[in-house]
Design a protein around this motif. Structure first.
Motif, PDB file in Angstrom:
ATOM      1  N   ALA A   1       0.818  -1.212   0.000  1.00  0.00           N
ATOM      2  CA  ALA A   1       0.000   0.000   0.000  1.00  0.00           C
ATOM      3  C   ALA A   1       0.855   1.267   0.000  1.00  0.00           C
ATOM      4  N   SER A   2       2.034   1.203   0.631  1.00  0.00           N
ATOM      5  CA  SER A   2       2.827   2.436   0.735  1.00  0.00           C
ATOM      6  C   SER A   2       3.962   2.488  -0.298  1.00  0.00           C
ATOM      7  N   GLY A   3       4.039   1.468  -1.167  1.00  0.00           N
ATOM      8  CA  GLY A   3       5.121   1.404  -2.155  1.00  0.00           C
ATOM      9  C   GLY A   3       6.273   0.625  -1.545  1.00  0.00           C
ATOM     10  N   ALA A   4       6.487  -0.594  -2.029  1.00  0.00           N
ATOM     11  CA  ALA A   4       7.415  -1.502  -1.342  1.00  0.00           C
ATOM     12  C   ALA A   4       8.886  -1.198  -1.612  1.00  0.00           C
ATOM     13  N   ALA A   5       9.175  -0.415  -2.677  1.00  0.00           N
ATOM     14  CA  ALA A   5      10.578  -0.065  -2.951  1.00  0.00           C
ATOM     15  C   ALA A   5      11.006   1.065  -2.007  1.00  0.00           C
ATOM     16  N   SER A   6      12.323   1.258  -1.882  1.00  0.00           N
ATOM     17  CA  SER A   6      12.803   2.234  -0.884  1.00  0.00           C
ATOM     18  C   SER A   6      12.398   3.667  -1.246  1.00  0.00           C
ATOM     19  N   ASN A   7      12.122   3.941  -2.536  1.00  0.00           N
ATOM     20  CA  ASN A   7      11.696   5.298  -2.918  1.00  0.00           C
ATOM     21  C   ASN A   7      10.172   5.474  -2.829  1.00  0.00           C
ATOM     22  N   GLY A   8       9.490   4.494  -2.244  1.00  0.00           N
ATOM     23  CA  GLY A   8       8.039   4.603  -2.070  1.00  0.00           C
ATOM     24  C   GLY A   8       7.246   4.258  -3.325  1.00  0.00           C
ATOM     25  N   GLN A   9       7.940   3.761  -4.348  1.00  0.00           N
ATOM     26  CA  GLN A   9       7.211   3.309  -5.551  1.00  0.00           C
ATOM     27  C   GLN A   9       7.043   1.793  -5.494  1.00  0.00           C
ATOM     28  N   SER A  10       6.355   1.271  -6.502  1.00  0.00           N
ATOM     29  CA  SER A  10       6.210  -0.188  -6.579  1.00  0.00           C
ATOM     30  C   SER A  10       7.537  -0.819  -6.967  1.00  0.00           C
ATOM     31  N   MET A  11       7.743  -2.043  -6.518  1.00  0.00           N
ATOM     32  CA  MET A  11       8.948  -2.771  -6.916  1.00  0.00           C
ATOM     33  C   MET A  11       8.732  -3.408  -8.288  1.00  0.00           C
TER      34      MET A  11
ATOM     35  N   GLY B   1       7.268 -12.197   9.350  1.00  0.00           N
ATOM     36  CA  GLY B   1       6.976 -11.014   8.549  1.00  0.00           C
ATOM     37  C   GLY B   1       8.233 -10.306   8.053  1.00  0.00           C
ATOM     38  N   GLU B   2       9.407 -10.879   8.348  1.00  0.00           N
ATOM     39  CA  GLU B   2      10.668 -10.250   7.918  1.00  0.00           C
ATOM     40  C   GLU B   2      10.766 -10.272   6.391  1.00  0.00           C
ATOM     41  N   ARG B   3      11.255  -9.157   5.817  1.00  0.00           N
ATOM     42  CA  ARG B   3      11.478  -9.133   4.370  1.00  0.00           C
ATOM     43  C   ARG B   3      12.832  -9.733   4.054  1.00  0.00           C
ATOM     44  N   LEU B   4      12.862 -10.660   3.090  1.00  0.00           N
ATOM     45  CA  LEU B   4      14.055 -11.467   2.873  1.00  0.00           C
ATOM     46  C   LEU B   4      14.688 -11.280   1.494  1.00  0.00           C
ATOM     47  N   GLU B   5      14.083 -10.472   0.621  1.00  0.00           N
ATOM     48  CA  GLU B   5      14.685 -10.330  -0.716  1.00  0.00           C
ATOM     49  C   GLU B   5      15.997  -9.559  -0.598  1.00  0.00           C
ATOM     50  N   SER B   6      17.005  -9.956  -1.395  1.00  0.00           N
ATOM     51  CA  SER B   6      18.332  -9.357  -1.218  1.00  0.00           C
ATOM     52  C   SER B   6      18.367  -7.921  -1.744  1.00  0.00           C
ATOM     53  N   ASP B   7      17.566  -7.610  -2.738  1.00  0.00           N
ATOM     54  CA  ASP B   7      17.518  -6.244  -3.253  1.00  0.00           C
ATOM     55  C   ASP B   7      16.076  -5.740  -3.129  1.00  0.00           C
ATOM     56  N   PRO B   8      15.799  -4.914  -2.102  1.00  0.00           N
ATOM     57  CA  PRO B   8      14.415  -4.519  -1.840  1.00  0.00           C
ATOM     58  C   PRO B   8      13.837  -3.537  -2.866  1.00  0.00           C
ATOM     59  N   ASP B   9      14.638  -3.058  -3.799  1.00  0.00           N
ATOM     60  CA  ASP B   9      14.062  -2.235  -4.868  1.00  0.00           C
ATOM     61  C   ASP B   9      13.636  -3.104  -6.048  1.00  0.00           C
ATOM     62  N   ARG B  10      14.459  -4.071  -6.348  1.00  0.00           N
ATOM     63  CA  ARG B  10      14.163  -4.944  -7.500  1.00  0.00           C
ATOM     64  C   ARG B  10      13.223  -6.079  -7.120  1.00  0.00           C
ATOM     65  N   GLY B  11      13.476  -6.702  -5.981  1.00  0.00           N
ATOM     66  CA  GLY B  11      12.695  -7.866  -5.582  1.00  0.00           C
ATOM     67  C   GLY B  11      13.000  -9.073  -6.454  1.00  0.00           C
ATOM     68  N   VAL B  12      12.136 -10.060  -6.395  1.00  0.00           N
ATOM     69  CA  VAL B  12      12.339 -11.295  -7.161  1.00  0.00           C
ATOM     70  C   VAL B  12      11.437 -11.253  -8.380  1.00  0.00           C
ATOM     71  N   ARG B  13      12.031 -11.346  -9.555  1.00  0.00           N
ATOM     72  CA  ARG B  13      11.227 -11.307 -10.770  1.00  0.00           C
ATOM     73  C   ARG B  13      11.045 -12.721 -11.320  1.00  0.00           C
ATOM     74  N   VAL B  14       9.833 -13.228 -11.205  1.00  0.00           N
ATOM     75  CA  VAL B  14       9.563 -14.596 -11.669  1.00  0.00           C
ATOM     76  C   VAL B  14       9.609 -14.590 -13.188  1.00  0.00           C
ATOM     77  N   SER B  15      10.341 -15.554 -13.735  1.00  0.00           N
ATOM     78  CA  SER B  15      10.667 -15.459 -15.143  1.00  0.00           C
ATOM     79  C   SER B  15      10.715 -16.834 -15.804  1.00  0.00           C
ATOM     80  N   ARG B  16      10.751 -16.807 -17.137  1.00  0.00           N
ATOM     81  CA  ARG B  16      10.924 -18.013 -17.955  1.00  0.00           C
ATOM     82  C   ARG B  16       9.778 -19.015 -17.774  1.00  0.00           C
ATOM     83  N   MET B  17       8.536 -18.476 -17.883  1.00  0.00           N
ATOM     84  CA  MET B  17       7.378 -19.377 -17.810  1.00  0.00           C
ATOM     85  C   MET B  17       6.361 -18.950 -18.868  1.00  0.00           C
TER      86      MET B  17
END
Ligand code: PML
Ligand code: MG
Length: 293
Positions: free
Chosen positions: A135-145, A156-172
């Motif tokens: 709701a508040s924009g999950a990337a560090s600049n307040g935008q969507s990741m 509830g801990e956030r575990l992605e290594s890059d909190p701006d990029r996140g995990v991009r599900v791919s190749r499907m």
């Protein structure tokens, strides 16, 4: 077949051990085609396909056109990547069943989503963390990741290594036959649009990872208010409204129960494992939330 503890190989058990009629008939090379579009450093849109060589040109043009007329703005920078897929590496999967829940407001939609996540074993604090971040924009600049958050389903801990990029599900992707069948089923329910098709494909891969408990998603497109909760047990629970009109903050949260040293394997599977879906699930008619209460 024994279920490994933290290996995202569920697609193998859900399918026919890698045998695939459609695929066997398809002798031409298959490529992973990926698009990512930005404007002013802001993510505008992305797309993922697995396409036979003969469709590569047409599907690439469609993707570029889409980035240039997106409701989040016209893309200034478009990255297209084409990569060969080794067919021996393909895993095969099935789409989850689509349940079409309708609510009267985004507040009701979030209440419904939170209740579903709790029923799948996600702790309240993890649900709250995900909802607040989306709701508040999950990337560090307040935008969507661009990609998804990884959230520990208990703490509830956030575990992605890059909190701006996140995990991009791919190749499907869907096989061509499954895509045609899906379009017919979705059209019968007035749901035949790219958002639904792409979200179903992504959710199919996500819920195949055994350590991934559930996914929560709502769109980052200002005019598209729908989202869903997906899990292997509950399928794809579409919710027609999860945010107010005009809101650009949205995205995805994956709730996981996986030790930190197994996280790399999970992320690698989500991002890199080629995953072809040959079988569709059921597409249920709409049901009004709380009607049955
Ligand atoms: C997106 O495309 O931005 C995500 C959309 C998720 C909901 C798709 C649907 O079922 O309508
Ligand atoms: Mg979007």
């Amino acid at each position: 077949m024994k279920r490994p503890s933290c290996q995202p190989l569920a697609a193998e058990w859900l399918t026919r051990g890698g045998l695939n009629d459609n695929f066997a008939a398809m002798n031409e090379p298959l490529s992973s085609l990926r698009m990512r579009a930005e404007r002013d450093g802001k993510h505008i849109s992305g797309a993922e396909r697995l396409v036979p060589f003969e469709q590569l040109q047409d599907v690439t043009i469609e993707m570029v056109q889409r980035a240039l007329r997106h409701t989040r703005g016209q893309a200034e920078q478009i990255n297209i990547s084409v990569e060969p897929i080794d067919k021996a590496d393909l895993q095969f999967g099935r789409l989850p069943d689509l349940h079409n829940n309708t609510v009267q407001s985004w507040q009701q939609g979030r209440e419904l989503a939170a209740g579903m996540l709790a029923s799948y074993g996600v702790a309240q604090q993890a649900v709250d963390q995900a909802m607040e971040s989306l709701a508040s924009g999950a990337a560090s600049n307040g935008q969507s990741m661009r990609g998804a958050m990884l959230i520990d389903a208990d703490s509830g801990e956030r575990l992605e290594s890059d909190p701006d990029r996140g995990v991009r599900v791919s190749r499907m992707d869907l096989s061509s036959a499954a895509r045609e069948q899906l379009q017919v089923q979705l059209a019968a329910q007035g749901l035949a649009n790219d958002h639904v098709v792409e979200a179903l494909i992504l959710a199919a891969k996500v819920v195949s990872a055994p350590t991934l408990i559930a996914e929560l998603c709502w769109s980052d497109d200002p005019d598209y208010l729908a989202g869903y909760v997906a899990s292997s047990a509950g399928g794809y629970q579409r919710i027609n409204v999860l945010k107010p009109f005009g809101e650009e903050r949205g995205g995805r949260a994956f709730f996981i129960r996986c030790s930190k040293d197994q996280l790399g394997a999970l992320v690698n599977w989500l991002e890199r494992q080629p995953f072809l879906i040959e079988r569709i699930g059921r597409v249920h008619p709409p049901r009004q939330w709380k009607d049955e209460a």
